[in-house]
Design a protein around this motif. Structure first.
Motif, PDB file in Angstrom:
ATOM      1  N   THR A  25      38.017  44.960  43.959  1.00 47.68           N
ATOM      2  CA  THR A  25      38.597  44.111  42.926  1.00 47.68           C
ATOM      3  C   THR A  25      38.372  42.656  43.296  1.00 47.68           C
ATOM      4  O   THR A  25      38.342  42.290  44.463  1.00 47.68           O
ATOM      5  N   GLU A  27      38.705  38.326  41.738  1.00 49.51           N
ATOM      6  CA  GLU A  27      39.323  37.370  40.825  1.00 49.51           C
ATOM      7  C   GLU A  27      38.230  36.440  40.331  1.00 49.51           C
ATOM      8  O   GLU A  27      37.130  36.404  40.877  1.00 49.51           O
ATOM      9  N   SER A  29      37.924  33.410  40.766  1.00 53.07           N
ATOM     10  CA  SER A  29      37.552  32.427  41.791  1.00 53.07           C
ATOM     11  C   SER A  29      36.827  33.058  42.981  1.00 53.07           C
ATOM     12  O   SER A  29      36.409  32.349  43.890  1.00 53.07           O
ATOM     13  N   SER A  30      36.649  34.375  42.973  1.00 54.29           N
ATOM     14  CA  SER A  30      35.940  35.060  44.061  1.00 54.29           C
ATOM     15  C   SER A  30      34.471  34.652  44.065  1.00 54.29           C
ATOM     16  O   SER A  30      33.908  34.310  43.031  1.00 54.29           O
ATOM     17  N   LEU A 170      37.053  43.094  37.748  1.00 55.75           N
ATOM     18  CA  LEU A 170      38.161  42.231  37.309  1.00 55.75           C
ATOM     19  C   LEU A 170      39.307  43.040  36.726  1.00 55.75           C
ATOM     20  O   LEU A 170      40.439  42.571  36.665  1.00 55.75           O
ATOM     21  N   GLU A 187      41.624  33.278  31.656  1.00 51.36           N
ATOM     22  CA  GLU A 187      42.847  33.873  32.181  1.00 51.36           C
ATOM     23  C   GLU A 187      43.787  34.281  31.053  1.00 51.36           C
ATOM     24  O   GLU A 187      44.462  35.314  31.135  1.00 51.36           O
TER      25      GLU A 187
END
Length: 192
Positions: A25, A27, A29-30, A170, A187
């Motif tokens: 998993t 995000e 910002s990963s 995600l 988001e």
């Protein structure tokens, strides 16, 4: 002579899955590399230009992919073929243009030739995050992007971004055809 001993199979034994099948998993910002299929770890699924469309569709289903790299006899990429190329109007258009039956269509008739394929560079991808990849794919209304890097054999395809893979990681469905330009907007979609 030394031998190993057999033991009974335990009840409810599971099957180990390869590392590449485990979905990590992420995000927004990963790092982008977390959602790239790295072809140094996973074998690319390919086909050849002369393959019939019925066979190639089965090949896609069997391998669980929606895009194939089309390679020639020297393993050079000559094009790409997506599920949209197979399932959209393109096969019927080409059959009509060429005056042949659908069953006679080959990959080379409906693929996107390499000269028309746009790619990302590995150098740029190493400095990007997941949101930038999502925005790039959405702005281009694309489901896939290839990533190239220089090697001793010239430019090689190092990785593949897939919108479906990014969605799985995600944990959300993303609409590919409408551009998302900022983190707040994406988001908001993820929380809806």
């Amino acid at each position: 002579m030394k031998r190993l001993n057999f033991v009974p199979l335990p009840p409810a034994a599971c099957v180990v899955r390869p590392q590449y099948e485990q979905i990590e998993t992420v995000e927004l910002s990963s790092p982008a590399l977390k959602v790239m299929t790295d072809l140094t770890w996973v074998r690319a699924v390919t086909t050849q230009p002369q393959t019939g469309l019925n066979n190639v569709h089965e090949h896609m289903i069997h391998n669980g992919v929606r895009m194939l790299l089309v390679t020639d006899g020297q393993q050079h990429v000559v094009g790409i073929l997506t599920a949209n190329d197979l399932l959209g109007p393109r096969p019927l258009q080409m059959a009509s243009e060429l005056g042949i039956g659908h069953d006679k269509l080959r990959v080379e008739h409906v693929m996107t030739p390499a000269r028309n394929v746009q790619v990302l560079t590995y150098r740029d991808v190493t400095h990007a995050d997941v949101q930038e990849i999502v925005n790039t794919l959405r702005d281009a209304a694309r489901q896939h992007a290839l990533v190239i890097e220089p090697s001793d054999r010239g430019q090689c395809i190092r990785g593949i971004f897939s919108m479906a893979q990014i969605e799985r990681q995600l944990g959300v469905h993303l609409e590919p055809t409408r551009a998302t330009h900022n983190l707040v907007e994406l988001e908001h979609e993820m929380s809806s």
